[in-house]
Design an enzyme around this catalytic site. Sequence first.
Site, short mmCIF file in Angstrom:
data_model
loop_
_atom_site.label_atom_id
_atom_site.label_comp_id
_atom_site.label_asym_id
_atom_site.label_seq_id
_atom_site.Cartn_x
_atom_site.Cartn_y
_atom_site.Cartn_z
CD GLU A 122 -3.06 -1.04 2.19
OE1 GLU A 122 -2.92 -0.21 3.12
OE2 GLU A 122 -4.02 -1.83 2.13
CD GLU A 168 -3.99 -5.89 3.01
OE1 GLU A 168 -4.90 -5.21 3.55
OE2 GLU A 168 -2.78 -5.63 3.14
#
Length: 506
Positions: A172, A291
Amino acid sequence: MEARVTAHRDYAVARIDDRLYSGFLEHLGRAIYTGIHEPGHPTADAQGFRRDVADLVRALRMPYVRYPGGNFVSAYNWEDGIGPRDQRPTRLDLAWHTSESNQVGIHEFMDWCDLVGTKPMLALNLGSRGLDEARNFVEYVNGPTGAYWGDLRRRNGRAEPWDCRLWCLGNEMDGPWQIGQKTSTEYGRLASEVGKALRAFDKGLELVVCGSSNPKMPTYPEWERVVLEHTYETVDYLSLHMYSQNKARNTAGYLALSETLDRYIGTIQSVINVVKANKRSKHDVHICFDEWNVWYHSHEQDQAILKGMHGWPHAPRLLEDIYNFEDVLQVGLTLNAFIRRSDVVRIACIAQIVNVIAPIMTEPGGPAWRQTTYWPFLLASLYGRGTALQLAVRVPTYDCDVADDVPYLDIAGVHDEDARTVTFFAVNRHPTDQLSTAISLQGFGPARVIDHQVMTHPDLRAVNAIDAPDRIAPRPGPGAGLEDGTLHLALPPHSWSMLRVAVGGA
């Protein structure tokens, strides 16, 4: 209400990559400590791993597990988790404001992978660290003895390389919450150089580069384009993340979020295609959705815990969502979307596995039990392997704030040629109406129904608990009638169903 579905043997999407049913384990909350690892627990093995948890994870048949993060990895020193345990440092984790004992590190995680029958998908810290630490970690894990890092691994108890094939280039990196956040150009350049170094070590490694943290990021989807312009020929997968939530308790909108997910995948597939065309490349990059899950039930609890924290607690009860029946439908919808997009989504990791937004919960010193969402994932993992079918579906739709023309029937079909079965996973989104469904089987030969499982409950908020672990679970359905090659079944309102059919005279 009626729905008509056509499934033809010759109309397929793609061969489903088994890694679509992978998981994620982060040093966060109680995922590791009192999750998979609890020395002194009645079921603990010699290394301190809970065998009751291991049994539940093993049953899910997860091909890969991503580790050690997540946000945690962006300030993680992998060297802290090797060597004698009594000499490992305790570190302060900036991502979750907790302390990390490092009693579980790379050796222990690899042993746990063997215990539960999975393979490692390791993430590299490209937040606070960079190229040198990344290549050293890869060499420690995969390098031969006779060189520094392989010899150090041998001194720490493991002579043979683990041969980990799948590596994530950070986590991320577009997020302002991330330690070491970077612009798309900064990250693209770094990921390209790290990837180049890893390819110099082993050109056969599979590399995952960070895409957007979610489709609401202000840099989406330009982030993907810029990052891929730098890394396209070096990487194999682009990572995407998305979590579903229903804070407003709007069930119709909540169950339409899989339409948002489908648009997300479609948009990024288009970005990949544009970059590939611009580069005149013959190389393919696919999506790694490493995710995904439901995550919102614990937000208020987590805010209270973080506000009331004194110091840096070890393994507090963070992100412990307790899932209800409504979440069963959401997880089923997400899995169906991945199956239907299996031509581009090759890897997906439910986040996470134990205690932290997880299908499995534990009590320290006590039992482990299955959350409601354990079941759709289990049955999809067991029977959703093979070839994804391109289904033709006719069904009424509804409009909501999330999307228009949302079909009341969401269905995915999988043909397993080896087992000679066709399996359908279906969600009836309608809150009150049964869905009379006819599925025409074409090109499969003789067929017979071999299993029908249904999950439904009059209370969308019903949950499993330590004292009621099987309140929400699959039950045998009434079966489906089969006449002239057409299956007829009734899907209850707000339900998840699995129907398995033997075909070809099996």
